[in-house]
Scaffold this motif. Structure first.
Motif, short mmCIF file in Angstrom:
data_model
loop_
_atom_site.label_atom_id
_atom_site.label_comp_id
_atom_site.label_asym_id
_atom_site.label_seq_id
_atom_site.Cartn_x
_atom_site.Cartn_y
_atom_site.Cartn_z
N ARG A 1 21.23 -4.36 -3.49
CA ARG A 1 21.64 -3.28 -4.38
C ARG A 1 21.28 -3.52 -5.84
NH1 ARG A 1 27.47 -3.99 -3.48
NH2 ARG A 1 26.73 -5.98 -2.76
N GLN A 2 20.63 -4.64 -6.14
CA GLN A 2 20.29 -4.98 -7.53
C GLN A 2 19.26 -4.00 -8.08
OE1 GLN A 2 21.50 -7.57 -9.72
NE2 GLN A 2 20.48 -6.10 -11.01
N HIS A 3 19.54 -3.45 -9.23
CA HIS A 3 18.60 -2.57 -9.91
C HIS A 3 17.91 -3.34 -11.02
CE1 HIS A 3 21.04 -2.24 -13.56
NE2 HIS A 3 22.09 -2.27 -12.75
N GLY A 4 16.85 -2.78 -11.55
CA GLY A 4 16.16 -3.39 -12.67
C GLY A 4 14.66 -3.33 -12.53
N ILE A 5 13.99 -3.83 -13.53
CA ILE A 5 12.53 -3.90 -13.52
C ILE A 5 12.10 -5.31 -13.90
CG2 ILE A 5 12.12 -1.45 -13.90
CD1 ILE A 5 11.78 -1.99 -16.84
N VAL A 6 11.00 -5.73 -13.31
CA VAL A 6 10.52 -7.10 -13.47
C VAL A 6 9.54 -7.19 -14.63
CG1 VAL A 6 9.30 -8.99 -12.32
CG2 VAL A 6 10.74 -7.43 -10.97
N VAL A 7 9.73 -8.18 -15.48
CA VAL A 7 8.78 -8.48 -16.55
C VAL A 7 7.70 -9.37 -15.95
CG1 VAL A 7 8.45 -9.57 -18.81
CG2 VAL A 7 10.59 -8.34 -18.30
N ALA B 1 8.82 -8.09 -27.55
CA ALA B 1 9.45 -8.68 -26.36
C ALA B 1 9.50 -10.20 -26.47
CB ALA B 1 8.69 -8.25 -25.11
N ALA B 2 8.41 -10.81 -26.90
CA ALA B 2 8.37 -12.27 -27.06
C ALA B 2 9.34 -12.72 -28.14
CB ALA B 2 6.96 -12.73 -27.39
N LYS B 3 9.38 -11.99 -29.24
CA LYS B 3 10.29 -12.35 -30.34
C LYS B 3 11.75 -12.22 -29.92
CE LYS B 3 6.93 -11.18 -33.86
NZ LYS B 3 6.48 -10.20 -34.85
N ALA B 4 12.04 -11.30 -29.00
CA ALA B 4 13.41 -11.13 -28.50
C ALA B 4 13.79 -12.21 -27.50
CB ALA B 4 13.57 -9.76 -27.86
N GLY B 5 12.79 -12.91 -26.95
CA GLY B 5 13.06 -13.98 -26.00
C GLY B 5 12.82 -13.61 -24.55
N LEU B 6 12.23 -12.43 -24.28
CA LEU B 6 11.90 -12.08 -22.90
C LEU B 6 10.84 -13.02 -22.36
CD1 LEU B 6 11.80 -8.18 -22.93
CD2 LEU B 6 13.27 -9.60 -21.53
N GLN B 7 10.94 -13.31 -21.06
CA GLN B 7 9.99 -14.19 -20.40
C GLN B 7 9.51 -13.54 -19.11
OE1 GLN B 7 11.98 -17.93 -19.72
NE2 GLN B 7 12.49 -18.19 -21.87
N ALA B 8 8.35 -13.99 -18.63
CA ALA B 8 7.85 -13.54 -17.34
C ALA B 8 8.90 -13.84 -16.28
CB ALA B 8 6.53 -14.23 -17.01
N ASN B 9 9.06 -12.93 -15.34
CA ASN B 9 10.01 -12.98 -14.23
C ASN B 9 11.45 -12.69 -14.63
OD1 ASN B 9 8.13 -13.44 -12.16
ND2 ASN B 9 8.04 -15.59 -12.72
N ASP B 10 11.70 -12.32 -15.90
CA ASP B 10 13.02 -11.79 -16.24
C ASP B 10 13.18 -10.45 -15.55
OD1 ASP B 10 13.71 -13.89 -17.91
OD2 ASP B 10 13.30 -12.80 -19.77
N LEU B 11 14.39 -10.10 -15.21
CA LEU B 11 14.71 -8.82 -14.61
C LEU B 11 15.53 -8.04 -15.63
CD1 LEU B 11 14.59 -7.09 -12.03
CD2 LEU B 11 16.79 -8.11 -11.40
N ILE B 12 14.94 -6.96 -16.15
CA ILE B 12 15.65 -6.13 -17.13
C ILE B 12 16.59 -5.22 -16.36
CG2 ILE B 12 15.44 -4.36 -18.92
CD1 ILE B 12 12.63 -5.51 -19.53
N ILE B 13 17.89 -5.36 -16.63
CA ILE B 13 18.89 -4.58 -15.89
C ILE B 13 19.57 -3.51 -16.74
CG2 ILE B 13 19.30 -6.34 -14.13
CD1 ILE B 13 21.79 -7.19 -15.71
#
Length: 91
Positions: A17-23, A32-44
């Motif tokens: 049931r997990q929602h979100g999109i994959v980085v 995105a990089a400055k905010a700290g997002l990384q590859a394989n993060d799941l934006i929920i």
């Protein structure tokens, strides 16, 4: 950005049931990089609202004025985190 695939969900042991999109990739020096997002993060979530669809997420970000701060909720390695991102402007 990509939707959650069965393979991704299995690899990261996500609930069906997990929602979100994959980085998939974060460009160096991007907002995105400055905010700290990384590859394989799941934006929920974005700005307190659940994120389910890539197109919907992109539209919400595009509708946010450049220079605004927004919170992005993510799952990383099974942990929920909240990142603050300053919305940039596309060249």
């Amino acid at each position: 950005l990509d939707p959650i695939t069965r393979e991704f969900a299995a690899r990261f042991k996500l609930d069906d049931r997990q929602h979100g999109i994959v980085v998939r990739k974060v460009e160096p020096n991007s907002p995105a990089a400055k905010a700290g997002l990384q590859a394989n993060d799941l934006i929920i979530s974005y700005a307190g609202k659940p994120t389910v669809d890539v197109g919907e997420f992109r539209n919400r970000v595009a509708a946010t004025p450049p220079g605004s701060q927004r919170e992005i909720g993510i799952l990383r390695n099974g942990q929920r985190l909240t990142l603050s991102v300053e919305i940039g402007q596309l060249p």
